[in-house]
Write a protein that holds these residues in place. Sequence first.
Motif, mmCIF file in Angstrom:
data_model
loop_
_atom_site.group_PDB
_atom_site.id
_atom_site.type_symbol
_atom_site.label_atom_id
_atom_site.label_comp_id
_atom_site.label_asym_id
_atom_site.label_seq_id
_atom_site.Cartn_x
_atom_site.Cartn_y
_atom_site.Cartn_z
ATOM 1 N N TRP A 169 -11.831 -35.036 -3.551
ATOM 2 C CA TRP A 169 -11.401 -35.866 -2.253
ATOM 3 C C TRP A 169 -12.417 -36.364 -1.841
ATOM 4 N N ARG A 170 -12.396 -37.400 -0.390
ATOM 5 C CA ARG A 170 -13.328 -38.074 -0.209
ATOM 6 C C ARG A 170 -14.184 -37.464 1.042
ATOM 7 N N PRO A 171 -15.298 -37.655 1.128
ATOM 8 C CA PRO A 171 -16.071 -36.720 2.086
ATOM 9 C C PRO A 171 -16.405 -37.666 2.718
ATOM 10 N N GLY A 172 -16.800 -36.824 4.258
ATOM 11 C CA GLY A 172 -17.124 -38.089 5.215
ATOM 12 C C GLY A 172 -17.569 -37.414 6.795
ATOM 13 N N PRO A 173 -17.903 -38.090 7.430
ATOM 14 C CA PRO A 173 -18.138 -36.845 8.881
ATOM 15 C C PRO A 173 -17.088 -36.735 9.266
ATOM 16 N N ALA A 226 -4.667 -23.784 -6.180
ATOM 17 C CA ALA A 226 -5.287 -23.751 -5.076
ATOM 18 C C ALA A 226 -6.399 -23.755 -4.912
ATOM 19 N N ALA A 227 -5.908 -24.219 -2.910
ATOM 20 C CA ALA A 227 -7.219 -24.768 -2.236
ATOM 21 C C ALA A 227 -6.919 -24.463 -1.135
ATOM 22 N N SER A 228 -8.616 -23.483 -0.587
ATOM 23 C CA SER A 228 -8.712 -23.805 1.251
ATOM 24 C C SER A 228 -9.398 -25.018 1.757
ATOM 25 N N ALA A 229 -9.679 -24.742 2.564
ATOM 26 C CA ALA A 229 -10.385 -26.007 3.659
ATOM 27 C C ALA A 229 -11.432 -24.882 4.260
ATOM 28 N N ASP A 230 -12.455 -25.443 4.711
ATOM 29 C CA ASP A 230 -13.666 -24.408 5.217
ATOM 30 C C ASP A 230 -13.844 -25.118 6.555
ATOM 31 N N GLY A 231 -13.701 -24.947 7.575
ATOM 32 C CA GLY A 231 -14.219 -25.710 8.736
ATOM 33 C C GLY A 231 -12.603 -26.652 9.073
ATOM 34 N N GLY A 232 -11.585 -26.722 8.433
ATOM 35 C CA GLY A 232 -10.778 -27.894 9.150
ATOM 36 C C GLY A 232 -9.451 -27.521 8.661
ATOM 37 N N THR A 233 -8.806 -28.031 8.727
ATOM 38 C CA THR A 233 -7.158 -28.667 8.133
ATOM 39 C C THR A 233 -7.166 -29.458 6.595
ATOM 40 N N PHE A 234 -6.195 -29.748 5.846
ATOM 41 C CA PHE A 234 -5.968 -30.495 5.063
ATOM 42 C C PHE A 234 -5.771 -32.193 5.488
ATOM 43 N N GLY A 235 -4.758 -31.767 6.550
ATOM 44 C CA GLY A 235 -4.932 -33.067 6.857
ATOM 45 C C GLY A 235 -6.311 -34.333 7.149
ATOM 46 N N GLN A 236 -7.333 -33.185 7.182
ATOM 47 C CA GLN A 236 -8.521 -34.022 7.582
ATOM 48 C C GLN A 236 -9.029 -34.512 6.488
ATOM 49 N N VAL A 237 -8.200 -33.992 5.406
ATOM 50 C CA VAL A 237 -9.061 -34.225 3.812
ATOM 51 C C VAL A 237 -8.444 -35.523 3.300
ATOM 52 N N PRO A 238 -9.180 -36.652 3.026
ATOM 53 C CA PRO A 238 -8.868 -37.548 2.759
ATOM 54 C C PRO A 238 -9.031 -38.042 1.100
ATOM 55 N N GLY A 239 -7.919 -38.529 0.468
ATOM 56 C CA GLY A 239 -8.121 -38.872 -0.608
ATOM 57 C C GLY A 239 -7.596 -37.326 -1.580
ATOM 58 N N LEU A 240 -7.175 -36.613 -1.002
ATOM 59 C CA LEU A 240 -6.987 -34.584 -1.581
ATOM 60 C C LEU A 240 -6.428 -34.884 -3.096
ATOM 61 N N TYR A 241 -6.649 -34.841 -4.193
ATOM 62 C CA TYR A 241 -6.263 -35.479 -5.424
ATOM 63 C C TYR A 241 -5.624 -33.645 -6.464
ATOM 64 N N ILE A 242 -5.390 -32.817 -7.598
ATOM 65 C CA ILE A 242 -5.357 -32.460 -8.403
ATOM 66 C C ILE A 242 -5.303 -33.371 -9.254
ATOM 67 N N GLU A 243 -6.690 -33.123 -10.480
ATOM 68 C CA GLU A 243 -6.097 -33.736 -11.880
ATOM 69 C C GLU A 243 -6.668 -32.953 -12.901
ATOM 70 N N VAL A 244 -5.648 -32.882 -14.097
ATOM 71 C CA VAL A 244 -6.057 -31.946 -15.404
ATOM 72 C C VAL A 244 -6.088 -32.791 -16.615
ATOM 73 N N THR A 245 -7.581 -32.239 -17.112
ATOM 74 C CA THR A 245 -7.781 -33.075 -18.082
ATOM 75 C C THR A 245 -8.093 -32.169 -19.313
ATOM 76 N N ASP A 246 -8.039 -32.668 -20.709
ATOM 77 C CA ASP A 246 -8.560 -32.627 -21.960
ATOM 78 C C ASP A 246 -9.660 -31.825 -22.166
ATOM 79 N N ALA A 247 -9.906 -29.819 -22.209
ATOM 80 C CA ALA A 247 -11.484 -30.267 -21.839
ATOM 81 C C ALA A 247 -12.038 -31.100 -23.182
ATOM 82 N N ALA A 248 -11.970 -30.857 -24.294
ATOM 83 C CA ALA A 248 -12.338 -31.062 -25.260
ATOM 84 C C ALA A 248 -12.826 -32.761 -24.944
ATOM 85 N N THR A 249 -11.388 -33.407 -25.121
ATOM 86 C CA THR A 249 -11.641 -34.881 -24.869
ATOM 87 C C THR A 249 -11.487 -35.530 -24.042
#
Length: 432
Positions: A20-24, A93-116
Amino acid sequence: MSKGSNTPVPGTALRVELGWRPGPGVPDADASALLLVAGKVRSDGDFVFYNQPAHASGAVRHEGKRTVGGRVTDTLLADLPRVEGAIERIVLAASADGGTFGQVPGLYIEVTDAATGQVVARFDSPGATVETAFVLGEFYRRQGGWKFRAVGQGYSSGLEGLATDFGITVDQPQHTAPPAARTTPARPGHPAASPQPAASPQPAEPPAPARPAATPPPQPPAPPVRLSKVTLTKAAPSVSLAKQGGTSGALRVNLNWQMRRQSPGWGGRWSSRGDLDLDLCALYELTDGRKGVVQALGNAFGSLHRPPYIHLDGDDRTGAAARGENLTVNLDHTNDFRRILVFVTIYEGATSFADLHATVTLQPQHGAPIEFSLDECTVASPVCALALITNTGGDLLVQREARYLVPERGASPQRTIDRAYGWGMNWTPGRK
Protein backbone atom coordinates in the motif's frame (compact mmCIF):
# COMPACT_ATOMS: atom_id res chain seq x y z
CA MET A 1 -7.52 -10.15 -11.18
CA SER A 2 -11.08 -9.25 -10.27
CA LYS A 3 -12.82 -10.13 -7.01
CA GLY A 4 -13.86 -13.80 -6.94
CA SER A 5 -11.70 -14.86 -9.89
CA ASN A 6 -9.06 -17.58 -9.65
CA THR A 7 -5.93 -18.71 -11.46
CA PRO A 8 -3.57 -21.70 -11.29
CA VAL A 9 -0.25 -21.10 -9.54
CA PRO A 10 2.93 -23.19 -9.69
CA GLY A 11 3.37 -25.70 -6.88
CA THR A 12 6.64 -24.10 -5.78
CA ALA A 13 7.72 -21.62 -3.12
CA LEU A 14 5.64 -18.46 -3.61
CA ARG A 15 6.15 -15.02 -2.11
CA VAL A 16 2.98 -13.17 -1.12
CA GLU A 17 3.32 -9.38 -0.89
CA LEU A 18 0.75 -7.13 0.71
CA GLY A 19 1.38 -3.53 -0.35
CA TRP A 20 0.00 0.00 0.00
CA ARG A 21 1.00 3.67 -0.20
CA PRO A 22 1.95 5.27 3.14
CA GLY A 23 1.08 8.82 4.11
CA PRO A 24 -0.36 11.07 6.82
CA GLY A 25 -3.32 9.39 8.50
CA VAL A 26 -2.71 6.06 6.75
CA PRO A 27 -2.84 3.18 9.24
CA ASP A 28 -0.25 0.44 9.31
CA ALA A 29 -1.22 -3.03 8.07
CA ASP A 30 -0.01 -6.53 8.89
CA ALA A 31 -0.13 -9.65 6.72
CA SER A 32 -1.14 -13.03 8.12
CA ALA A 33 -1.97 -16.54 6.91
CA LEU A 34 -4.24 -19.30 8.23
CA LEU A 35 -3.77 -22.95 7.23
CA LEU A 36 -7.18 -24.59 7.14
CA VAL A 37 -8.74 -28.05 7.22
CA ALA A 38 -12.51 -28.09 6.52
CA GLY A 39 -12.61 -24.32 6.92
CA LYS A 40 -10.91 -24.14 10.34
CA VAL A 41 -7.43 -24.28 11.81
CA ARG A 42 -6.43 -27.53 13.52
CA SER A 43 -4.82 -25.56 16.35
CA ASP A 44 -3.59 -22.05 17.06
CA GLY A 45 -0.26 -23.13 15.53
CA ASP A 46 -1.88 -22.90 12.07
CA PHE A 47 -1.98 -19.10 12.37
CA VAL A 48 1.10 -17.29 10.99
CA PHE A 49 1.44 -13.58 11.78
CA TYR A 50 3.78 -11.05 13.44
CA ASN A 51 3.62 -12.75 16.86
CA GLN A 52 3.98 -16.26 15.41
CA PRO A 53 6.14 -15.77 12.32
CA ALA A 54 6.67 -19.37 11.17
CA HIS A 55 4.49 -22.48 10.88
CA ALA A 56 5.89 -25.59 12.56
CA SER A 57 6.07 -27.37 9.19
CA GLY A 58 8.21 -24.59 7.72
CA ALA A 59 5.71 -24.24 4.88
CA VAL A 60 4.56 -20.70 5.66
CA ARG A 61 6.45 -17.89 7.32
CA HIS A 62 6.16 -14.17 7.85
CA GLU A 63 9.14 -12.39 6.25
CA GLY A 64 8.56 -8.88 7.52
CA LYS A 65 7.85 -5.34 6.47
CA ARG A 66 9.71 -3.05 4.04
CA THR A 67 9.43 0.53 2.75
CA VAL A 68 10.53 0.62 -0.88
CA GLY A 69 9.90 3.09 -3.69
CA GLY A 70 7.03 5.00 -2.09
CA ARG A 71 5.14 1.97 -0.83
CA VAL A 72 5.10 -0.25 2.25
CA THR A 73 5.05 -4.02 1.86
CA ASP A 74 4.52 -6.87 4.32
CA THR A 75 5.52 -10.29 2.99
CA LEU A 76 4.71 -13.95 3.56
CA LEU A 77 6.44 -16.97 2.01
CA ALA A 78 4.33 -20.03 1.17
CA ASP A 79 6.48 -23.05 0.28
CA LEU A 80 3.70 -25.11 -1.30
CA PRO A 81 5.64 -28.42 -1.61
CA ARG A 82 6.08 -28.38 2.19
CA VAL A 83 2.40 -27.81 2.99
CA GLU A 84 1.02 -30.83 4.86
CA GLY A 85 -1.37 -33.01 2.90
CA ALA A 86 -4.24 -32.37 5.30
CA ILE A 87 -4.19 -28.62 4.63
CA GLU A 88 -6.83 -27.71 2.04
CA ARG A 89 -6.59 -23.89 2.00
CA ILE A 90 -4.22 -21.12 3.02
CA VAL A 91 -6.11 -17.91 3.71
CA LEU A 92 -4.08 -14.74 3.07
CA ALA A 93 -5.31 -11.85 5.21
CA ALA A 94 -4.36 -8.46 6.62
CA SER A 95 -5.28 -6.36 9.65
CA ALA A 96 -5.22 -2.56 9.96
CA ASP A 97 -3.49 -0.99 12.96
CA GLY A 98 -4.91 2.42 13.90
CA GLY A 99 -7.62 2.81 11.27
CA THR A 100 -9.64 1.05 8.58
CA PHE A 101 -8.71 -0.35 5.19
CA GLY A 102 -10.76 2.37 3.57
CA GLN A 103 -7.95 4.72 4.68
CA VAL A 104 -5.24 2.58 3.04
CA PRO A 105 -4.56 3.76 -0.54
CA GLY A 106 -3.28 1.49 -3.27
CA LEU A 107 -3.92 -1.73 -1.36
CA TYR A 108 -2.96 -4.86 -3.30
CA ILE A 109 -1.82 -8.46 -2.91
CA GLU A 110 0.76 -9.89 -5.32
CA VAL A 111 2.01 -13.47 -5.64
CA THR A 112 5.40 -14.14 -7.22
CA ASP A 113 7.55 -17.18 -7.77
CA ALA A 114 10.13 -16.98 -4.97
CA ALA A 115 12.91 -18.38 -7.17
CA THR A 116 12.38 -16.31 -10.33
CA GLY A 117 10.47 -13.26 -9.11
CA GLN A 118 7.87 -13.75 -11.85
CA VAL A 119 4.40 -12.42 -10.96
CA VAL A 120 1.82 -15.22 -11.06
CA ALA A 121 -1.20 -13.41 -9.55
CA ARG A 122 -2.18 -9.91 -8.42
CA PHE A 123 -5.36 -8.44 -6.93
CA ASP A 124 -5.66 -4.62 -6.66
CA SER A 125 -8.14 -2.35 -4.89
CA PRO A 126 -10.31 -4.98 -3.14
CA GLY A 127 -13.02 -2.39 -2.34
CA ALA A 128 -12.39 -1.99 1.39
CA THR A 129 -14.27 0.68 3.38
CA VAL A 130 -14.80 0.34 7.16
CA GLU A 131 -13.09 -3.03 7.55
CA THR A 132 -10.22 -3.42 10.03
CA ALA A 133 -9.30 -6.92 8.84
CA PHE A 134 -9.43 -8.22 5.29
CA VAL A 135 -9.08 -11.54 3.49
CA LEU A 136 -7.41 -10.56 0.24
CA GLY A 137 -6.88 -13.99 -1.27
CA GLU A 138 -6.31 -17.69 -0.68
CA PHE A 139 -4.41 -20.68 -2.04
CA TYR A 140 -6.49 -23.84 -2.39
CA ARG A 141 -5.97 -27.34 -3.77
CA ARG A 142 -7.62 -28.32 -7.04
CA GLN A 143 -7.09 -31.57 -8.97
CA GLY A 144 -3.63 -32.25 -7.59
CA GLY A 145 -2.40 -28.67 -7.98
CA TRP A 146 -2.83 -25.26 -6.40
CA LYS A 147 -4.89 -22.22 -7.38
CA PHE A 148 -5.11 -18.65 -6.09
CA ARG A 149 -8.46 -16.92 -5.58
CA ALA A 150 -8.98 -13.15 -5.15
CA VAL A 151 -11.37 -12.90 -2.19
CA GLY A 152 -11.86 -9.33 -0.95
CA GLN A 153 -13.91 -10.08 2.18
CA GLY A 154 -13.59 -7.88 5.28
CA TYR A 155 -14.25 -7.84 9.01
CA SER A 156 -15.09 -4.81 11.14
CA SER A 157 -13.93 -6.70 14.25
CA GLY A 158 -10.23 -6.56 13.39
CA LEU A 159 -7.65 -9.30 13.58
CA GLU A 160 -9.39 -10.80 16.60
CA GLY A 161 -12.65 -11.23 14.70
CA LEU A 162 -10.88 -12.74 11.70
CA ALA A 163 -8.84 -15.14 13.84
CA THR A 164 -11.75 -16.38 15.95
CA ASP A 165 -13.87 -16.88 12.83
CA PHE A 166 -11.35 -19.50 11.68
CA GLY A 167 -11.08 -21.23 15.07
CA ILE A 168 -8.21 -19.37 16.77
CA THR A 169 -8.34 -18.97 20.56
CA VAL A 170 -7.44 -15.35 21.29
CA ASP A 171 -5.95 -14.15 24.56
CA GLN A 172 -8.49 -11.91 26.29
CA PRO A 173 -7.63 -9.55 29.15
CA GLN A 174 -9.11 -10.72 32.42
CA HIS A 175 -11.26 -8.05 34.07
CA THR A 176 -12.56 -10.12 36.97
CA ALA A 177 -10.97 -12.97 38.87
CA PRO A 178 -12.85 -16.29 39.11
CA PRO A 179 -14.45 -16.94 42.53
CA ALA A 180 -12.02 -18.60 44.91
CA ALA A 181 -12.80 -21.76 46.83
CA ARG A 182 -14.16 -21.10 50.34
CA THR A 183 -11.47 -21.51 52.96
CA THR A 184 -10.96 -20.42 56.54
CA PRO A 185 -8.97 -17.15 56.49
CA ALA A 186 -5.51 -17.43 57.98
CA ARG A 187 -4.64 -15.41 61.06
CA PRO A 188 -1.51 -13.27 60.75
CA GLY A 189 1.55 -15.45 61.31
CA HIS A 190 -0.38 -18.71 61.06
CA PRO A 191 -1.05 -21.04 58.13
CA ALA A 192 -4.54 -21.19 56.70
CA ALA A 193 -6.76 -23.71 58.42
CA SER A 194 -7.44 -26.92 56.55
CA PRO A 195 -11.03 -28.01 55.88
CA GLN A 196 -12.27 -30.24 58.75
CA PRO A 197 -13.17 -33.87 58.01
CA ALA A 198 -16.71 -35.10 58.46
CA ALA A 199 -17.67 -36.65 61.84
CA SER A 200 -17.77 -40.15 60.38
CA PRO A 201 -14.87 -40.67 57.95
CA GLN A 202 -15.77 -42.61 54.84
CA PRO A 203 -13.66 -45.53 53.63
CA ALA A 204 -11.00 -44.49 51.20
CA GLU A 205 -11.83 -45.06 47.55
CA PRO A 206 -9.88 -47.79 45.80
CA PRO A 207 -7.09 -46.45 43.62
CA ALA A 208 -7.99 -45.74 40.01
CA PRO A 209 -6.85 -48.40 37.55
CA ALA A 210 -3.46 -47.70 36.07
CA ARG A 211 -3.49 -45.94 32.72
CA PRO A 212 -2.33 -48.21 29.89
CA ALA A 213 1.28 -47.50 29.06
CA ALA A 214 0.40 -46.77 25.42
CA THR A 215 -1.94 -43.91 26.39
CA PRO A 216 -0.06 -40.60 26.78
CA PRO A 217 -1.01 -38.41 29.73
CA PRO A 218 -3.36 -35.54 28.92
CA GLN A 219 -1.56 -32.39 27.83
CA PRO A 220 -2.46 -28.96 29.20
CA PRO A 221 -4.21 -26.72 26.69
CA ALA A 222 -1.96 -24.46 24.64
CA PRO A 223 -1.95 -20.81 25.68
CA PRO A 224 -4.22 -18.56 23.60
CA VAL A 225 -2.78 -16.47 20.80
CA ARG A 226 -1.71 -12.96 21.83
CA LEU A 227 -2.56 -10.33 19.19
CA SER A 228 -1.25 -7.18 20.86
CA LYS A 229 1.89 -5.36 19.69
CA VAL A 230 3.62 -1.99 20.09
CA THR A 231 5.05 0.07 17.22
CA LEU A 232 7.60 2.73 18.13
CA THR A 233 7.73 5.88 16.00
CA LYS A 234 9.40 9.29 16.12
CA ALA A 235 6.26 10.67 17.78
CA ALA A 236 6.05 7.80 20.30
CA PRO A 237 9.62 6.49 20.61
CA SER A 238 9.62 4.69 23.98
CA VAL A 239 7.73 2.04 25.92
CA SER A 240 7.96 0.34 29.31
CA LEU A 241 8.59 -3.39 29.18
CA ALA A 242 6.83 -3.88 32.51
CA LYS A 243 3.65 -2.21 31.22
CA GLN A 244 3.66 -4.65 28.29
CA GLY A 245 4.03 -7.66 30.61
CA GLY A 246 7.73 -8.21 29.82
CA THR A 247 9.07 -8.59 33.36
CA SER A 248 10.67 -12.03 33.21
CA GLY A 249 11.88 -14.73 30.84
CA ALA A 250 13.74 -14.02 27.62
CA LEU A 251 13.62 -10.86 25.50
CA ARG A 252 14.52 -11.67 21.90
CA VAL A 253 15.82 -8.81 19.76
CA ASN A 254 15.60 -9.50 16.01
CA LEU A 255 16.97 -7.46 13.10
CA ASN A 256 15.85 -8.35 9.59
CA TRP A 257 16.60 -6.49 6.41
CA GLN A 258 16.27 -6.43 2.66
CA MET A 259 19.58 -6.93 0.91
CA ARG A 260 20.54 -4.99 -2.20
CA ARG A 261 23.44 -6.05 -4.41
CA GLN A 262 23.64 -2.71 -6.19
CA SER A 263 22.58 0.72 -5.08
CA PRO A 264 22.60 4.17 -6.63
CA GLY A 265 23.29 5.68 -3.21
CA TRP A 266 26.77 6.78 -2.11
CA GLY A 267 28.34 6.23 -5.50
CA GLY A 268 27.24 2.60 -5.88
CA ARG A 269 29.21 1.40 -2.89
CA TRP A 270 27.55 -2.00 -2.53
CA SER A 271 30.23 -4.63 -2.85
CA SER A 272 30.25 -7.39 -5.43
CA ARG A 273 31.92 -9.78 -2.99
CA GLY A 274 28.65 -11.34 -1.91
CA ASP A 275 25.65 -10.76 0.34
CA LEU A 276 25.50 -7.88 2.75
CA ASP A 277 26.76 -9.01 6.17
CA LEU A 278 25.33 -7.03 9.09
CA ASP A 279 26.28 -7.67 12.72
CA LEU A 280 23.80 -7.10 15.54
CA CYS A 281 25.65 -6.03 18.70
CA ALA A 282 24.99 -4.73 22.20
CA LEU A 283 26.94 -2.52 24.55
CA TYR A 284 26.04 -3.24 28.16
CA GLU A 285 26.61 -1.62 31.53
CA LEU A 286 25.70 -3.61 34.66
CA THR A 287 24.72 -2.17 38.02
CA ASP A 288 28.02 -3.36 39.52
CA GLY A 289 29.90 -1.14 37.04
CA ARG A 290 31.02 -3.79 34.58
CA LYS A 291 30.87 -2.78 30.90
CA GLY A 292 31.37 -4.71 27.70
CA VAL A 293 30.12 -5.63 24.27
CA VAL A 294 28.29 -8.64 22.82
CA GLN A 295 29.10 -9.18 19.14
CA ALA A 296 30.26 -11.77 16.61
CA LEU A 297 33.53 -9.89 16.17
CA GLY A 298 36.10 -11.56 18.44
CA ASN A 299 33.54 -14.31 19.23
CA ALA A 300 32.15 -12.19 22.09
CA PHE A 301 28.78 -13.96 22.00
CA GLY A 302 28.02 -13.34 25.70
CA SER A 303 26.02 -15.61 27.99
CA LEU A 304 22.36 -15.82 28.98
CA HIS A 305 22.74 -17.31 32.46
CA ARG A 306 25.81 -15.50 33.72
CA PRO A 307 27.02 -11.94 33.24
CA PRO A 308 26.28 -10.11 31.01
CA TYR A 309 22.99 -12.09 30.74
CA ILE A 310 22.90 -11.24 27.01
CA HIS A 311 23.59 -13.77 24.26
CA LEU A 312 24.08 -13.39 20.51
CA ASP A 313 22.49 -16.38 18.76
CA GLY A 314 24.63 -16.43 15.64
CA ASP A 315 25.69 -14.67 12.47
CA ASP A 316 23.12 -14.50 9.64
CA ARG A 317 23.44 -13.14 6.08
CA THR A 318 19.86 -13.55 4.84
CA GLY A 319 18.00 -10.84 6.75
CA ALA A 320 14.81 -12.98 6.81
CA ALA A 321 12.40 -12.25 9.67
CA ALA A 322 12.31 -15.90 10.73
CA ARG A 323 16.11 -15.73 11.11
CA GLY A 324 18.01 -12.49 10.74
CA GLU A 325 20.34 -11.42 13.53
CA ASN A 326 19.13 -12.22 17.05
CA LEU A 327 20.14 -11.17 20.55
CA THR A 328 18.53 -12.61 23.69
CA VAL A 329 18.36 -10.71 26.99
CA ASN A 330 17.57 -12.54 30.25
CA LEU A 331 14.84 -10.43 31.89
CA ASP A 332 15.09 -12.50 35.06
CA HIS A 333 18.21 -10.38 35.71
CA THR A 334 16.58 -6.99 35.09
CA ASN A 335 18.02 -5.62 38.34
CA ASP A 336 21.55 -6.42 37.10
CA PHE A 337 21.24 -4.10 34.09
CA ARG A 338 21.92 -0.38 34.13
CA ARG A 339 21.64 0.13 30.38
CA ILE A 340 21.91 -1.80 27.11
CA LEU A 341 22.51 -0.22 23.71
CA VAL A 342 21.56 -2.43 20.76
CA PHE A 343 23.30 -1.43 17.54
CA VAL A 344 24.21 -2.80 14.13
CA THR A 345 27.37 -2.54 12.05
CA ILE A 346 28.23 -3.43 8.46
CA TYR A 347 30.92 -6.13 8.48
CA GLU A 348 31.20 -6.50 4.71
CA GLY A 349 29.26 -6.11 1.48
CA ALA A 350 28.71 -2.33 1.73
CA THR A 351 30.22 0.86 3.13
CA SER A 352 26.93 2.53 4.07
CA PHE A 353 23.36 1.77 5.14
CA ALA A 354 22.03 3.78 2.18
CA ASP A 355 19.02 2.02 0.59
CA LEU A 356 18.91 -0.57 3.38
CA HIS A 357 15.38 -1.36 4.59
CA ALA A 358 15.39 -2.96 8.04
CA THR A 359 12.96 -3.77 10.85
CA VAL A 360 13.76 -4.27 14.54
CA THR A 361 11.52 -6.44 16.74
CA LEU A 362 11.86 -6.92 20.50
CA GLN A 363 9.81 -9.94 21.55
CA PRO A 364 9.42 -10.47 25.32
CA GLN A 365 8.58 -14.01 26.35
CA HIS A 366 5.59 -12.82 28.38
CA GLY A 367 4.58 -9.55 26.75
CA ALA A 368 3.59 -7.77 23.58
CA PRO A 369 6.20 -7.47 20.81
CA ILE A 370 7.77 -4.09 20.19
CA GLU A 371 8.74 -3.21 16.63
CA PHE A 372 10.01 -0.30 14.59
CA SER A 373 11.54 0.38 11.20
CA LEU A 374 14.77 2.21 10.50
CA ASP A 375 14.60 5.59 8.83
CA GLU A 376 16.19 6.15 5.44
CA CYS A 377 19.95 6.59 5.76
CA THR A 378 21.06 9.93 4.31
CA VAL A 379 24.69 9.89 5.46
CA ALA A 380 27.66 7.63 4.72
CA SER A 381 27.12 5.53 7.84
CA PRO A 382 28.37 1.96 8.57
CA VAL A 383 26.92 1.86 12.12
CA CYS A 384 23.40 2.48 13.46
CA ALA A 385 22.18 2.71 17.06
CA LEU A 386 18.90 0.79 17.17
CA ALA A 387 17.49 0.83 20.72
CA LEU A 388 18.58 2.01 24.15
CA ILE A 389 17.23 -0.07 27.05
CA THR A 390 17.54 1.69 30.40
CA ASN A 391 16.74 0.48 33.92
CA THR A 392 14.45 3.06 35.52
CA GLY A 393 13.41 2.02 39.01
CA GLY A 394 13.49 -1.69 38.26
CA ASP A 395 11.63 -1.32 34.96
CA LEU A 396 13.33 -1.51 31.58
CA LEU A 397 12.45 1.39 29.29
CA VAL A 398 12.94 0.72 25.56
CA GLN A 399 13.84 3.83 23.54
CA ARG A 400 13.82 3.79 19.72
CA GLU A 401 17.09 5.33 18.49
CA ALA A 402 17.34 4.55 14.73
CA ARG A 403 20.41 6.81 14.67
CA TYR A 404 23.01 6.55 11.90
CA LEU A 405 26.56 7.55 12.85
CA VAL A 406 29.55 8.52 10.70
CA PRO A 407 32.97 7.49 12.12
CA GLU A 408 35.84 9.92 12.24
CA ARG A 409 38.82 9.00 10.10
CA GLY A 410 40.48 5.88 11.52
CA ALA A 411 37.73 5.19 14.10
CA SER A 412 35.92 1.85 14.09
CA PRO A 413 32.11 1.64 14.14
CA GLN A 414 32.28 0.28 17.70
CA ARG A 415 34.43 3.15 18.93
CA THR A 416 32.08 5.57 17.18
CA ILE A 417 28.99 4.22 18.94
CA ASP A 418 30.88 4.17 22.26
CA ARG A 419 31.78 7.86 21.97
CA ALA A 420 28.27 8.86 20.94
CA TYR A 421 26.73 7.25 24.05
CA GLY A 422 29.57 7.79 26.52
CA TRP A 423 30.40 4.16 27.33
CA GLY A 424 34.12 4.87 27.91
CA MET A 425 35.64 1.57 26.76
CA ASN A 426 38.99 0.76 25.17
CA TRP A 427 38.86 -0.87 21.73
CA THR A 428 41.34 -3.07 19.87
CA PRO A 429 41.09 -4.57 16.34
CA GLY A 430 39.22 -7.88 16.07
CA ARG A 431 37.86 -10.32 13.52
CA LYS A 432 35.41 -13.17 13.24
